[in-house]
Design a protein around this motif. Structure first.
Motif, PDB file in Angstrom:
ATOM      1  N   GLU A 133       0.834  -1.200   0.000  1.00 54.63           N
ATOM      2  CA  GLU A 133       0.000   0.000   0.000  1.00 54.63           C
ATOM      3  C   GLU A 133       0.872   1.255   0.000  1.00 54.63           C
ATOM      4  O   GLU A 133       0.563   2.249  -0.670  1.00 54.63           O
ATOM      5  N   GLU A 134       1.965   1.185   0.749  1.00 55.04           N
ATOM      6  CA  GLU A 134       2.868   2.335   0.812  1.00 55.04           C
ATOM      7  C   GLU A 134       3.496   2.602  -0.546  1.00 55.04           C
ATOM      8  O   GLU A 134       3.624   3.758  -0.975  1.00 55.04           O
ATOM      9  N   LYS A 135       3.849   1.554  -1.255  1.00 54.79           N
ATOM     10  CA  LYS A 135       4.521   1.699  -2.552  1.00 54.79           C
ATOM     11  C   LYS A 135       3.630   2.410  -3.563  1.00 54.79           C
ATOM     12  O   LYS A 135       4.058   3.352  -4.242  1.00 54.79           O
ATOM     13  N   VAL A 136       2.380   1.950  -3.698  1.00 54.86           N
ATOM     14  CA  VAL A 136       1.499   2.573  -4.682  1.00 54.86           C
ATOM     15  C   VAL A 136       1.087   3.974  -4.229  1.00 54.86           C
ATOM     16  O   VAL A 136       0.882   4.869  -5.066  1.00 54.86           O
ATOM     17  N   SER A 137       1.006   4.202  -2.923  1.00 59.57           N
ATOM     18  CA  SER A 137       0.654   5.534  -2.413  1.00 59.57           C
ATOM     19  C   SER A 137       1.769   6.529  -2.699  1.00 59.57           C
ATOM     20  O   SER A 137       1.505   7.696  -3.037  1.00 59.57           O
TER      21      SER A 137
END
Length: 593
Positions: A443-447
């Motif tokens: 989730e952090e990566k795409v955010s």
């Protein structure tokens, strides 16, 4: 239209009920099509999940988000400990067959439903399941339960005992055509003799008395729960249970993050891994056990809608109250760049809330039934969504697409935004900033990818990754600007849509209305799909709801995998035929060889 599986007045009660049409299986069916009745019993399975738990009571608010997996209505593991009156078949959109209730009867208008309990049904301590247990369950959950269990009595005019084994539910004007099936298939039956109502509302780690195929054997809070087969399980020979519940022991191991879970799978500590990371699926399954054939990679097709994953706007926050702002920010997610650079091009773009199914509005102009439903809400659906030409924004994949940036800029200007020195300012003159709350590295990566695109227009999005306990607490109280929300989708959306989108759920703690939707048009479409008597009416109502939700820009739809991916150690086998919903873990087994 006749009622499925239901005999005319005065005839014998039926063996099953369906939401629309008739049950696909005959009265003398031997097993569900996607279950193998020859599956061997024995052995063990270890599942792995990311998260924690501190309760074995899935029915109360205090433990709603931190209950151990598998106890009741678990989408993956089934009903290990507690059971509903009837068993849902995953080979049909929404059909129920006998379980605790061996027979069912319902009037054509669905104003009442009557169940006849199976005389063989008993609790894990050997006590018989009675009508008093059913009535007690509703009284207890109305007072002490969490949503949706505590609100079911709002639609029930009365519950009464009929003879020795019969129980009849009569419904009031708040009910709908789906509600009797929810009573049958998604409400537990709890043991009156084994529960103290005074303490039931508390989170608890005490092993419960249930009617299901497994007993809670050992518990390490937050780390592990072990279930063992109940050798005296009353329902093991029912047609609706043949081929299910094949392990002697089921262990659910909890991990801090996906990396730790994957490493445990590689070592054989975890037996199967439901894979959602296309990069890992593509590049990380090169360890020796895969090369030696000890670990098998399976892909499953399903015939149900793609689940929704998306950035969710919390419209309770003033900064996201204007639809034009949400629409502008939706323009700025660069799927083409993210898919190629982060996910090896393995994802497909999600466009609506029932993608890939007959229920989706994508690519379909609104029919006459839809237009009649939407006539009272002329501003609820955008023109391109109404005529079926809508598609999510598509970029050139460069990460710097000027066309989508221009559209977002114009929408923000219409909403009163200004731009100075590389910064976007809201109508009150404040720099436009917000927080994206995440809980995993994925989730952090795409955010972070999304935040970089937003920064090009002077919008500052900060990423805050929190632990599971904090995430669940903030989620329950709607304490966030934006999250990555995930919604399961089915071919039979129904009453759960109120908890996701209904106005009454906007401020109800623990509801799944993550964006805070409160829109009369949404409420009206939910009412319409619940009132539908034919499949044609139902499809039109769901498509109309899809159009309203897409037009509201409550989610920025992200992506979905074209198939279900599961890796398993070769000692775990599964039936040849998947269900309508794809893989079905409760039908898998441990190979004794």
């Amino acid at each position: 239209m006749g009622l499925a599986g239901l005999a005319p007045a005065g005839a014998e009660p039926a063996y099953g009920i369906a939401m629309h049409g008739e049950p696909a299986l005959p009265a003398d069916f031997s097993h569900f099509p996607s279950a193998d009745p020859r599956a061997p019993k024995g052995g063990s399975i270890t599942y792995g999940v990311v998260g924690t738990f501190d309760s074995l009571n899935p029915f109360v608010l205090k433990s709603m988000r931190t209950t151990a997996r598998g106890l009741f209505l678990d989408m993956e593991y089934g009903n290990l400990v507690f059971e509903p009156l009837m068993q849902r078949s995953r080979d049909e959109p929404f059909t129920l067959y006998g379980l605790i209730a061996e027979k069912v009867e319902m009037d054509p208008d669905r104003k009442w439903i009557e169940f006849t309990l199976d005389p063989r049904a008993k609790w894990s301590d050997g006590q018989p399941i009675t009508v008093d247990d059913v009535i007690f369950t509703y009284e207890l959950l109305t007072e002490k339960g969490r949503p949706p269990f505590n609100t079911r009595m709002d639609r029930i005019a009365g519950i009464r005992k009929v003879g020795e084994r019969g129980v009849r539910f009569t419904f009031n004007e708040k009910s709908n055509r789906e509600f009797p099936l929810l009573i049958a298939g998604s409400m537990p039956v709890l043991p009156k003799h084994a529960i103290d109502p005074a303490t039931f509302g508390n989170a608890s780690l005490k092993a419960p008395v249930g009617s299901g195929p497994y007993l809670v054997d050992r518990v390490q809070p937050g780390a592990r729960i072990i279930y063992k087969r109940n050798p005296d399980y009353w329902g093991k020979d029912l047609p609706s249970k043949r081929g299910f519940d094949n392990y002697d022991t089921i262990t659910v191991e909890y991990f801090r993050n996906e990396t730790a879970l994957f490493e445990a799978f590689k070592k054989g500590i975890v037996d199967i891994l439901i894979e959602g990371d296309p990069i890992r699926w593509e590049k990380s399954y090169d360890f020796p056990a895969v090369k030696e054939g000890l670990v098998i990679k399976d892909s499953f097709s399903k015939e149900t809608p793609a689940n929704m994953l998306g950035f969710v706007f919390n419209t309770r926050r003033e900064k996201f109250a204007d639809r034009r702002v949400r629409q502008a920010l939706s323009e700025l997610f660069d799927f083409e760049w993210a898919n190629r650079n982060l996910f090896a091009g393995r994802y497909e773009r999600t466009a609506g809330f029932w993608d890939g199914s007959v229920l989706s509005s994508i690519g379909h102009p609104a029919d006459a039934r839809e237009r009649a439903l939407l006539a009272k809400f002329p501003d609820a659906v955008l023109p391109d969504v109404m005529n079926g030409t809508y598609r999510p924004p598509e970029t050139d994949g460069s990460g710097r697409d000027r066309e989508t940036a221009r559209k977002a800029y114009e929408l923000l200007k219409q909403a009163g935004f200004t731009f100075h020195d590389g910064t976007a300012f809201d109508p009150e003159g404040n720099p436009f900033t917000f927080e994206i709350m995440t809980r995993t590295t994925e989730e952090e990566k795409v955010s972070l990818s999304y935040a970089r695109t937003l920064q090009r227009l002077g919008i500052m999005a900060t990423i805050r990754t929190v632990d599971d306990a904090q995430y669940q607490q903030r989620l329950q109280t709607f304490d966030y600007d934006m999250i990555l929300g995930a919604l399961t989708a089915s071919l039979s959306p129904g009453d759960e849509q109120w908890a996701r989108w209904g106005s009454a759920s906007r401020n109800a703690q623990g509801s799944f209305n993550y964006p805070g939707v409160a829109d009369p048009a949404v409420d009206a479409m939910i009412e319409a799909l619940l009132a539908a008597r034919s499949q044609e009416e139902f499809v039109s109502a769901v498509r109309a709801l899809d159009r309203v939700l897409i037009s509201g820009n409550y989610y920025i739809p992200l992506y979905h995998l074209p198939k279900q991916w599961i890796a398993r150690w070769s000692r775990i086998k599964h039936p040849e035929k998947p269900s309508l919903y794809g893989f079905q873990l409760p039908t898998w087994w441990h190979d004794p060889k």
